[in-house]
Design an enzyme around this catalytic site. Structure first.
Site, PDB file in Angstrom:
ATOM      1  N   ASP A   1      19.019  50.102  44.951  1.00  0.00           N
ATOM      2  CA  ASP A   1      19.667  49.024  45.344  1.00  0.00           C
ATOM      3  C   ASP A   1      19.281  48.501  46.715  1.00  0.00           C
ATOM      4  OD1 ASP A   1      21.225  49.796  43.210  1.00  0.00           O
ATOM      5  OD2 ASP A   1      22.925  50.393  44.318  1.00  0.00           O
ATOM      6  N   ASN A   2      19.651  48.754  47.804  1.00  0.00           N
ATOM      7  CA  ASN A   2      19.272  47.981  49.006  1.00  0.00           C
ATOM      8  C   ASN A   2      18.313  49.000  49.815  1.00  0.00           C
ATOM      9  OD1 ASN A   2      21.944  46.800  48.435  1.00  0.00           O
ATOM     10  ND2 ASN A   2      21.658  45.701  49.986  1.00  0.00           N
TER      11      ASN A   2
END
Length: 723
Positions: A314-315
């Site tokens: 994800d991030n």
């Protein structure tokens, strides 16, 4: 196998207490986590287990994001190619993009931050010759050259976090508000994330582990106008771009980036691209910033006597676990999704953390857990491929994610996971902290070096593209092989030479990619260092299009080492006489059917001194050549399989002139492998298949015995000799 407990993380959800307690006992779970879309109720949080709580730093805070739309995350996008049929052209630059995800940035002056390029000539069009209609989201260019193609590189704001979008669409979350990502580089956001974390930690005393999912910038994931994935690069830094970042970069590095440095002709600096110096500078710049900001958050977590865990997904952009700055972050643990042996090694090899954890597949989502489907098939494939790598470097923990209530509806799956968790703990308890026997030291040579240790083209949710890319096949084979693997870059070889302990260097990939090397092969220092090293006894294995760059009459710049080159159509007038393959060769001794995957065509032998091992369809696909005291091996492609893993193992030993040492710890059956642990005088014979296998086993002292293994079985044996 003795029933054990611990080292397993169980996903749970509200109103599922009884079933959670049951599966905790059966799977031996000692930690419970929530997932994107689920929450834990207070009763579950009071169970005798560590509580992991998913924490989003730069999303899932819409109250803040709506108040500060100017601090949303930004990204550079490139329009489609547009052909000028007259001296004026109007471009719909948002065409093909998902407008629920993106909107143009009109807060910052497009004339300053956007770029229009004549793609026929590569020239930048002066801002004096174009204008933007902000109502229609179009850009008009005047004084265009007819029949030239034009593109617009424009800054956009992201209105919807890509992972939340994927989960929202996959699970049909209906009118659930879209998570708006914001940029911690901005002043209000930077202050907010730290103040909110402190408050959240006070409000969640039952949380033991803060599972950051992840930090600031999502890997590049852009959706098309149909809401489908348009561009995915798990290593893409596109979402870290902003006007503030570009200004700070110019101040720190002393020069200004162009939009083209980011959009990269529409390739967006994908992992396959040989990185430019400007892009490498930008990666370094972002990594420094992210490390500094993450450390502040980790310190806050530690102040509240909790552990900080990072999800490698994800991030995650900027938190490169094999980069220069990760060791300064102070994170306690890393968890990531395990799709196969390679993804397991990405996580398990990470230095400088207290423990590592793998989230195994399948994810408990309705795209897998639906009536008529058997999730055991995917789970079994996932475990068997990952287990090979686990035998080399184990994870400290494993777990799953998603809706536990979905998995609970599949009793066969529940039974299977119970077996997996017990087997995992049994292996871990035997070999954790024990160095396995390795017969060779192998270096993977590419443009990225150790920054991309075990990493190629991973995509969302831990799955790999299934095409038979040579590079991934090589890494997957190596992830569970009894060799010591390192990753070196062309730049390191040029500046520092080749480490003295390396037996074999592997260069694999398609021509022009970062993995093969592209323009790097024009560097005379690189080629001379490698030629000298092989000539003096080193082993070089080229797979796919190794050392490929058309220059000075060669396509493979190490053609003299490999003994082969590739016909590009320029030397068709030159006859090639050497086409006869050897009847038997050490490298191919265990192969019944050659599989070179997508392979390479039109590779030919340079001289009669090259040993042709496989020749078909007018080309060489497997060969060996002596070069001084060393050897060069050519393989046209290597998709992962048990046979190809054995072929690569034999090729490495042959390249290193260590054929006699290969059977020190060895299983004759290609579906089986032997992993030895001299420190504890144990070795494991594993069956990597789902069928019964019979194999001869060499025990490290030259002794051979025959073993029968049931499907997927591991057989542990003790030994007393030195090995």
């Amino acid at each position: 196998m003795k029933k054990t407990a611990g080292r397993v993380t169980l996903p749970s959800q509200q109103n599922f207490l009884k079933e959670t307690k049951e599966l905790m006992k059966r799977w031996g779970a000692d930690a419970i986590r929530d997932s994107d879309g689920t929450k834990l109720d207070q009763e579950i949080k009071q169970l005798d287990a560590k509580i992991y709580t998913t924490y989003f730093v730069a999303r899932n805070h819409n109250d803040f994001a709506i108040k500060h739309p100017e601090e949303r995350q930004q990204i550079y996008l490139m329009s489609q190619y547009n052909t000028a049929t007259s001296t004026t052209i109007e471009i719909d630059f948002l065409k093909g993009y998902f407008t629920e995800q993106m909107e143009p940035d009109y807060i910052h002056d497009p004339k300053v931050w956007w770029e229009v390029i004549d793609r026929t000539t590569g020239e930048v069009v002066s801002p004096d010759h174009w204008s933007v209609n902000q109502t229609a989201n179009t850009l008009t260019i005047t004084e265009t050259k007819q029949w030239h193609e034009y593109t617009v590189s424009f800054l956009a704001y992201m209105k919807w976090d890509p992972t939340h979008m994927y989960n929202h669409i996959t699970n049909d979350w209906g009118d659930t508000p879209h998570d708006i990502p914001f940029d911690v580089r901005q002043p209000h956001a930077n202050k907010y994330v730290k103040e909110y974390l402190r408050k959240w930690l006070k409000d969640n005393p039952e949380t033991d582990v803060v599972r950051f999912t992840t930090f600031f910038y999502h890997f590049t994931l852009i959706f098309n106008h149909l809401g489908k994935e348009k561009f995915v690069d798990w290593f893409g830094y596109g979402a870290s771009v902003s006007v503030a970042a570009l200004e700070a970069f110019e101040k720190e590095k002393g020069y200004r980036l162009r939009p083209e440095d980011i959009v990269d002709e529409g390739y967006y600096n994908s992992t396959f691209r040989v990185p430019s110096q400007a892009y490498l500078d930008y990666l370094d710049f972002i990594q420094q910033f992210v490390a500094k900001e993450v450390k502040e958050l980790v310190d806050i977590v530690h102040e509240h006597d909790k552990e900080a865990m990072m999800f490698l997904g994800d991030n995650w952009i900027g938190t490169e676990p094999y980069g220069k700055y990760f060791k300064h972050i102070g994170i306690d643990a890393v968890v990531g999704s395990v799709g196969d042996g390679t993804t397991l090694r990405i996580i398990s090899d990470i230095p400088g953390v207290k423990y590592t954890e793998g989230r195994f597949l399948p994810y408990f989502f309705p795209d897998t857990f639906y009536e008529g489907n058997d999730p055991v098939i995917e789970a079994n494939e996932n475990w068997l491929t990952a287990r090979r790598a686990f035998m080399r470097k184990p994870l400290d923990r494993i777990g799953y994610g998603g809706y536990l209530s979905l998995a609970y509806k599949f009793p066969k799956f529940v039974d299977y996971v119970e077996k997996v968790t017990d087997e995992f703990r049994d292996i871990y308890n035997k070999i954790n902290g024990i160095k396995p026997y390795t017969g060779l030291k192998v270096a993977i040579l590419n443009a990225w070096g150790k920054l991309r240790t075990w990493q190629t083209h991973i995509v969302a949710h831990g799955k790999w593209y299934k095409q038979a890319y040579s590079y991934h096949g090589v890494l997957e084979s190596l992830s569970g092989s009894a060799v010591d693997v390192s990753f070196i870059s062309f730049d390191e070889v040029i500046n520092n030479g080749i480490p003295k302990d390396i037996d074999v260097i592997i260069n694999a990939g398609d021509a022009g990619t970062a993995f093969s090397g592209g323009v790097w092969w024009k560097n005379e220092k690189l080629t001379t260092i490698l030629r000298e090293w092989v000539y003096n006894g080193g082993g070089f294995i080229g797979i796919g299009d190794p050392s490929a760059y058309h220059y000075q009459g060669r396509f493979y710049q190490l053609a003299n080492v490999l003994g082969v080159d590739k016909e590009l159509g320029f030397s068709l007038s030159t006859n090639k006489y050497f086409t006869e393959a050897k009847e038997a060769h050490f490298i191919a001794a265990d192969v019944t059917n050659f599989d070179f995957g997508e392979s390479m065509e039109n590779v030919y032998v340079l001289t009669e001194n090259t040993e042709i091992i496989e020749y078909s369809n007018g080309g060489v696909h497997l060969s060996s050549s002596s070069f001084g005291k060393g050897r060069g091996i050519y393989i046209a492609g290597l998709p992962y399989s048990h046979e190809n893993t054995r072929l690569l193992l034999r090729a490495m030993y042959y390249a290193a002139h260590k054929e006699k040492e290969m059977k020190k710890w060895f299983a004759s059956n290609v579906h089986c492998e032997v992993h030895a642990y001299p420190e504890i005088n144990k070795y494991a014979i594993i069956n990597n298949s789902t069928e019964r296998q019979v194999t001869d086993v060499y025990d490290g002292a030259g002794k051979k015995h025959n073993v029968t293994l049931e499907a997927s079985e591991i057989l542990w044996e003790d030994y007393s000799h030195e090995g």
